[in-house]
Enzyme design. Structure first.
Site, mmCIF file in Angstrom:
data_model
loop_
_atom_site.group_PDB
_atom_site.id
_atom_site.type_symbol
_atom_site.label_atom_id
_atom_site.label_comp_id
_atom_site.label_asym_id
_atom_site.label_seq_id
_atom_site.Cartn_x
_atom_site.Cartn_y
_atom_site.Cartn_z
ATOM 1 N N GLU A 271 -5.019 -40.100 -34.144
ATOM 2 C CA GLU A 271 -4.069 -39.874 -35.237
ATOM 3 C C GLU A 271 -3.850 -41.183 -35.975
ATOM 4 O O GLU A 271 -3.648 -42.228 -35.347
ATOM 5 C CB GLU A 271 -2.697 -39.384 -34.741
ATOM 6 C CG GLU A 271 -2.624 -37.945 -34.317
ATOM 7 C CD GLU A 271 -1.186 -37.546 -33.935
ATOM 8 O OE1 GLU A 271 -0.247 -38.317 -34.252
ATOM 9 O OE2 GLU A 271 -1.011 -36.493 -33.325
ATOM 10 N N GLU A 325 4.041 -30.311 -42.636
ATOM 11 C CA GLU A 325 4.570 -29.390 -41.613
ATOM 12 C C GLU A 325 6.095 -29.409 -41.687
ATOM 13 O O GLU A 325 6.749 -30.315 -41.178
ATOM 14 C CB GLU A 325 4.075 -29.799 -40.228
ATOM 15 C CG GLU A 325 2.560 -29.728 -40.089
ATOM 16 C CD GLU A 325 2.074 -30.222 -38.742
ATOM 17 O OE1 GLU A 325 2.183 -29.473 -37.754
ATOM 18 O OE2 GLU A 325 1.591 -31.376 -38.677
ATOM 19 N N LYS A 328 8.769 -29.811 -38.537
ATOM 20 C CA LYS A 328 8.819 -30.982 -37.683
ATOM 21 C C LYS A 328 10.185 -31.651 -37.801
ATOM 22 O O LYS A 328 10.715 -31.805 -38.907
ATOM 23 C CB LYS A 328 7.716 -31.973 -38.053
ATOM 24 C CG LYS A 328 6.312 -31.444 -37.771
ATOM 25 C CD LYS A 328 5.277 -32.534 -37.898
ATOM 26 C CE LYS A 328 5.414 -33.530 -36.756
ATOM 27 N NZ LYS A 328 4.332 -34.546 -36.788
ATOM 28 N N GLU A 334 8.522 -37.291 -41.648
ATOM 29 C CA GLU A 334 7.840 -36.546 -40.586
ATOM 30 C C GLU A 334 7.254 -35.233 -41.092
ATOM 31 O O GLU A 334 6.298 -34.710 -40.522
ATOM 32 C CB GLU A 334 8.812 -36.256 -39.428
ATOM 33 C CG GLU A 334 9.243 -37.477 -38.645
ATOM 34 C CD GLU A 334 8.061 -38.195 -38.022
ATOM 35 O OE1 GLU A 334 7.189 -37.521 -37.440
ATOM 36 O OE2 GLU A 334 7.991 -39.429 -38.130
#
Length: 507
Positions: A271, A325, A328, A334
């Protein structure tokens, strides 16, 4: 006569088999790769089938998912995309307790789809040292059971088993040569590293220069985090020069592994990325910075640049993430790491081929505020060590063509460090937007308005750089194998020619 014919056929068959084997090996030498993380912690995401098509449209060949979702496995069947799948932290306990649990999982969740869907890695747990509860002790037993299941199925050499970590696995990461693992994880790390070494599995790390900059902006420059710094950070123990935080963090891990005598374990970045939006105090979370980081990252990786401690070392990297997303938790950033919105439109443009050059924020006319053309040369007061280090970097990681300062070339004379460094500094300066920071070189570079060219030694300007770049862009983009060096191509062609001759002799 019959005996000679049999021998000739046997020899020719052996030669053909040898040639086929060598060609296969050459085809497998792919160099570093870029993949994408496909998280699904969001509402209204496209169906897995649509995601698979989106991935193919952008020529993405490697995808990481965080579980073994059957719908996703089916969607990527017959696409040629290689998947990294995962065992979640919540499943570590049953996988670590009984071999039969791992056997059943493999039988039901992997084997029915494996032939059509290319699965190459299984991550067992994710950043377990950051997870609530003491689950790190479960990781290696679970990995061993999954490996045993793969071995029973004959897949243990085709699917590698590992686990991912945050940079928090290190207690020290600066300077890179002082990189060390957190001693509190010793009982977990020893068997883990032994497993990875024994089975040629990579050490998987999640690296985020964004967080280092966000949480310590007074100590970390944004350009250093974005692969745009022209001022190096020197490791005082090794003298190695670091032009970006990503390399420094990777090398800290290499040095930590070496300190424990695990020198053969490869590193894989599972990542990394940059958010495109954040809270009010997260001022660096912008689409421009996200595009800059990921574009420079891709170029850095696919060129097989390596790191200062491991020059030329192949490094596989997965960008986080495919989609924003919205479920999250945490700060606004985030939920904004994605390259695409749920409707499949791009958050910003990203070129996965690595051929895009990030435009500087100011014009590239190499002019000062009064409009005069400027050049960058080496300071006569700079130290010899500083000049040599900066020259080595410019001609290496800085991607400057230093042919002109080689013996018998127009800029070789005068054969002095200041003269050679001046030519290299200016080339880097002009190639990178002629900005003040592009003439830094740790204080060794200075800008001048007088053309330093002499005799047949011509110092470039942004105009000449752009003309040359435009002339070669088409050829560069058309190249289908940008990661294979000319020397490698020559050696491969020579080897193939030799083998073809061998085949013809015995045909």
């Amino acid at each position: 006569m019959a005996a000679r014919l049999v021998r000739r056929r046997s020899s020719s068959q052996a030669a053909v088999a040898l040639l086929a084997a060598v060609l296969l090996l050459l085809d497998l030498s792919e160099g570093s790769t870029i993949g994408i993380c496909y998280g699904r912690n969001a509402d209204d995401l496209p169906t897995p089938d649509k995601v698979a098509k989106l991935v193919q449209q952008h020529n993405i060949k490697y995808v990481r998912i965080y579980d073994a979702n059957i719908d996703v496995l089916k969607a990527f069947a017959n696409t040629g995309v290689e998947l990294m799948i995962g065992v979640t932290n919540s499943d570590l306990l049953p996988f670590s307790q009984f071999q039969t649990n791992a056997d059943t999982w493999l039988k039901n969740n992997i084997l029915p789809y494996y032939q059509a869907t290319k699965i190459t890695y299984i991550t067992v747990g994710a950043e377990v040292t950051e997870a609530p509860g003491n689950v790190s002790a479960l990781v290696v037993p679970a990995m061993q059971n999954i490996f045993t299941s793969l071995k029973k199925a004959g897949l243990h050499k085709k699917i590698k088993v590992s686990t991912t970590h945050s940079l928090g696995i290190l207690s020290r990461s600066f300077p890179p040569s002082a990189g060390a693992f957190n001693s509190s994880y010793a009982s977990f790390l020893k068997p883990l590293l032994e497993f990875l070494a024994d089975n040629q599995s990579p050490f998987m790390i999640d690296i985020y220069p964004y967080y280092a900059y966000r949480d310590s902006a007074n100590n970390v420059s944004l350009d250093y985090a974005l692969f745009q710094s022209s001022s190096e950070v020197v490791d005082p123990n090794t003298g190695l020069l670091y032009m970006n935080m990503f390399d420094a963090q990777i090398d800290a891990l290499y040095f930590a592994l070496t300190a424990l005598n695990f020198r053969t374990i490869k590193v894989m970045v599972t990542e990394t990325g940059w958010p495109s939006k954040g809270a009010a105090k997260e001022t660096a979370a912008t689409p421009d910075n996200a595009e800059t980081y990921n574009t420079n990252l891709i170029r850095h990786v696919i060129n097989d640049t390596g790191t200062p401690a491991k020059p030329g070392e192949e490094l596989d990297v997965y960008i986080f993430s495919l989609f924003n997303e919205n479920r999250k938790p945490g700060m606004d950033s985030e939920r904004n790491w994605g390259l695409f919105y749920p409707d499949e439109t791009s958050v910003y443009n990203l070129d996965f081929t690595g051929t895009t050059i990030v435009a500087p924020n100011i014009g590239t006319n190499s002019t000062n505020s009064s409009g005069a053309t400027t050049w960058c040369i080496a300071s006569s007061t700079a130290s010899q060590l500083g000049l040599q280090s900066a020259l080595d970097w410019a001609c290496g990681q800085g991607n400057v063509d230093c042919t002109e300062i080689q013996p018998s070339q127009p800029c070789y004379q005068p054969d002095t460090l200041v003269s050679h460094a001046s030519f290299a500094f200016n080339s880097y300066y002009q190639q990178n937007g002629a900005t003040d920071i592009a003439c830094g070189f740790g204080g060794s570079g200075i800008k001048v308005t007088k053309n330093p060219s002499y005799d047949n030694c011509i110092y470039a300007t942004a105009a000449t750089i752009n003309t040359t770049r435009n002339n070669v862009t088409a050829a560069t983009v058309a190249s289908s194998s940008p990661k294979i060096s000319f020397a490698t191509c020559v050696s491969q062609v020579s080897l193939i020619s030799f083998l073809l001759s061998y085949v013809l002799v015995f045909w």
